[in-house]
Design an enzyme around this catalytic site. Structure first.
Site, PDB file in Angstrom:
ATOM      1  N   HIS A   1      -9.411  -4.168  -2.237  1.00  0.00           N
ATOM      2  CA  HIS A   1      -8.398  -4.672  -1.234  1.00  0.00           C
ATOM      3  C   HIS A   1      -7.034  -4.695  -1.713  1.00  0.00           C
ATOM      4  CE1 HIS A   1     -11.863  -6.712   1.100  1.00  0.00           C
ATOM      5  NE2 HIS A   1     -11.705  -5.350   1.300  1.00  0.00           N
TER       6      HIS A   1
ATOM      7  N   CYS B   1      14.831   4.084  -0.175  1.00  0.00           N
ATOM      8  CA  CYS B   1      14.877   4.498   1.208  1.00  0.00           C
ATOM      9  C   CYS B   1      15.685   3.199   2.064  1.00  0.00           C
ATOM     10  CB  CYS B   1      13.747   5.013   1.868  1.00  0.00           C
ATOM     11  SG  CYS B   1      12.589   3.618   2.290  1.00  0.00           S
TER      12      CYS B   1
ATOM     13  N   SER C   1     -19.959 -13.136   0.957  1.00  0.00           N
ATOM     14  CA  SER C   1     -21.083 -13.192   1.757  1.00  0.00           C
ATOM     15  C   SER C   1     -21.629 -11.902   2.066  1.00  0.00           C
ATOM     16  CB  SER C   1     -20.697 -14.061   2.765  1.00  0.00           C
ATOM     17  OG  SER C   1     -19.948 -13.576   3.553  1.00  0.00           O
TER      18      SER C   1
ATOM     19  N   ASN D   1     -10.887  -9.412  -4.312  1.00  0.00           N
ATOM     20  CA  ASN D   1      -9.639 -10.331  -4.570  1.00  0.00           C
ATOM     21  C   ASN D   1      -8.243  -9.721  -4.955  1.00  0.00           C
ATOM     22  OD1 ASN D   1     -11.771 -12.417  -4.389  1.00  0.00           O
ATOM     23  ND2 ASN D   1     -12.159 -12.590  -6.392  1.00  0.00           N
TER      24      ASN D   1
END
Length: 250
Positions: free
Chosen positions: A118, A157, A196, A101
């Protein structure tokens, strides 16, 4: 395996790794990535907004979607599953939390050292030089210009600031992935909650745990097939985790 049997394994465990997916956050009202989009976003496919190419092609559209998602997270509160997972730290010798998550609900529930394989909506960075960007105001109004919000610019930048999440086609963060693998291979009880196990490489973690002799338990409201060496508890994470804590530790 009934809840009381898993509770017994929990009482005996020395190192518990909890691996969470979108199903846990969904119980706090956060739409899963694969839910049909609604409102301003119903005409879009989320998979088409989650690539570097899409961001460079239409940065204000993609940034607007991620800010919409972040607003949903900021409005949500940790649920009983998040709180139960945090409470586990008070009962087992070692607890490691690995999550797919991109929200901060585990942290807000009191969990420490959460491994985000993630990435996170709350860690934006420059798309060009990768310098981290500071906190973003939580109250941007998403309604003034439809779906679009002009992305911020990097102070180093002048590149576009991108969400700190893993997009399709990108590698998982090396440090987080290595830590997740170590947690899977080093535990004796692996709880896979609200996922899952269909998305790789994240789905490799329970397999790694199983290969090292860990007891692997899947907790999910929807039934899916697991191997003969794994266990499945069907039900909402909020209910199952609270039951496990009560049965294991009173």
């Amino acid at each position: 395996m009934p809840v009381n049997s898993v509770a017994e394994r929990l009482r005996q465990a020395n190192h518990v790794t909890v691996f969470t997916g979108a199903g846990v956050s969904a119980e706090s009202g956060i739409p899963t990535f694969r839910d049909a989009l609604t409102g301003l976003w119903e005409r879009f496919d989320p998979a088409q907004l989650a690539t570097a190419e899409a961001y460079r092609t239409d940065p204000s559209l993609c940034w607007g979607w991620y800010e919409w998602r972040r607003a949903k997270v900021l409005q949500a509160i940790p649920n009983a599953a998040h709180l139960a997972i945090a409470e586990l730290a008070n009962h087992v010798p070692k607890l490691t939390i690995v999550t797919q998550n991109v929200d901060d609900l585990h942290e807000r529930a009191g969990c420490e050292g959460v491994i985000h394989i993630h990435g996170s909506l709350h860690t934006p960075r420059c798309i060009d030089c990768a310098v981290a960007y500071g906190p973003i105001l939580p109250d941007q109004d998403l309604s003034h210009d439809g779906c679009r919000i002009e992305p911020l610019r990097c102070g180093a930048c002048n590149g576009l600031i991108r969400p700190g999440v893993v997009w399709f086609g990108e590698m998982l963060p090396e440090h987080a992935w290595s830590a997740g693998l170590a947690a899977a291979e080093g535990c004796d009880l692996f709880l896979s909650i609200g996922t899952s196990g269909m998305v790789f490489p994240a789905a490799e973690l329970p397999l790694r745990a199983l290969s090292k002799g860990s007891t692997v338990v899947h907790i999910n409201p929807s039934a899916f097939e697991v191997s003969a060496d794994e266990y499945f508890l069907q039900g909402p994470a909020t209910h199952i985790m609270q039951s496990l804590l009560t049965d294991a530790f009173g």
